[in-house]
Write an enzyme that holds these catalytic residues in place. Structure first.
Site, PDB file in Angstrom:
ATOM      1  N   LYS A 123       0.822  -1.210   0.000  1.00 29.97           N
ATOM      2  CA  LYS A 123       0.000   0.000   0.000  1.00 29.97           C
ATOM      3  C   LYS A 123       0.856   1.261   0.000  1.00 29.97           C
ATOM      4  O   LYS A 123       0.638   2.176  -0.797  1.00 29.97           O
ATOM      5  CB  LYS A 123      -0.932   0.016   1.211  1.00 29.97           C
ATOM      6  CG  LYS A 123      -1.951   1.155   1.172  1.00 29.97           C
ATOM      7  CD  LYS A 123      -2.560   1.441   2.523  1.00 29.97           C
ATOM      8  CE  LYS A 123      -1.663   2.318   3.357  1.00 29.97           C
ATOM      9  NZ  LYS A 123      -2.297   2.834   4.591  1.00 29.97           N
ATOM     10  N   ASP A 141      -6.388   0.942   0.831  1.00 30.65           N
ATOM     11  CA  ASP A 141      -6.464   1.203   2.268  1.00 30.65           C
ATOM     12  C   ASP A 141      -7.831   0.755   2.768  1.00 30.65           C
ATOM     13  O   ASP A 141      -8.568   0.086   2.054  1.00 30.65           O
ATOM     14  CB  ASP A 141      -6.205   2.695   2.548  1.00 30.65           C
ATOM     15  CG  ASP A 141      -7.320   3.600   2.035  1.00 30.65           C
ATOM     16  OD1 ASP A 141      -8.244   3.103   1.337  1.00 30.65           O
ATOM     17  OD2 ASP A 141      -7.286   4.796   2.330  1.00 30.65           O
TER      18      ASP A 141
END
Length: 212
Positions: A123, A141
């Site tokens: 991420k 996320d």
């Protein structure tokens, strides 16, 4: 498996969200790739608003890898404590150390190279590569994961498979903007506990809305 949005419907949803959020972009304040890297590390389990409060003062004095290398972990911790520690001070220090020693203090521009840095997962690498270097990426996320599965872009149980499924569903040229659009919509309308469905511009497409 429940019926998912088609590729055409997925693009129509993104088109509507583009109208709602024409200025959707990274909300972590930064002026360099390194500042974005540090801010993204701090954003784990913390709001962007809180991170921006912390980095506004911190980056005035410390905004290069060598700065944090000179500080050391014990001196980084009090600077970032309101973001929660969770090994963040260690990760910032170790990433800075690697950047100084192996990358001439320059943040690498590829996802693969970014993920070699301590504390940098998929991420974080996606966020930095896409926002600092224009690399197409979908950083998943909590908001992106929730909305992608709730709306019906995908039907996956984990972050990695959600990212892969989104990449198959959405044209590559729209990956980065789609990430921002879903985050904006998740923060403002499609909230975790009480989604504001009556205010939602894409409710006619939403699988969650249909099964409520």
């Amino acid at each position: 498996m429940r019926k998912l949005l088609t590729k055409k419907e997925a693009e129509e949803v993104l088109d509507l969200l583009e109208i709602d959020y024409p200025d959707a972009q990274c909300e972590l304040n930064h002026s360099t790739p390194f500042e974005l890297l540090v801010a993204t590390i701090l954003s784990a389990q913390c709001t962007d608003v809180r991170v921006n409060i912390v980095t506004e003062e911190m980056f005035k004095r410390y905004n290069e890898p060598m700065d944090f290398l000179n500080l050391g972990i014990d001196e980084i911790e009090p600077l970032i404590k309101t973001c929660g520690l969770y090994n963040k001070a260690k990760n910032i220090y170790m990433a800075s150390k690697m950047l100084v020693e192996e990358y001439d203090s320059k943040v690498p521009s590829t996802i693969k190279e970014l993920m070699k840095l301590p504390g940098v997962g998929q991420k974080t690498a996606n966020v930095v590569a896409s926002n600092a270097f224009g690399v197409p990426a979908i950083a998943v996320d909590t908001h992106v994961f929730r909305l992608a599965n709730r709306i019906g872009f995908v039907d996956e149980k984990d972050v990695l498979n959600t990212e892969k499924a989104l990449q198959r569903k959405i044209p590559k040229a729209r990956w980065t903007k789609a990430h921002h659009l879903l985050i904006f919509h998740g923060r403002r309308v499609c909230k975790a506990r009480n989604p504001l469905c009556e205010e939602c511009s894409i409710r006619q497409y939403c699988k969650y809305q249909r099964v409520k």
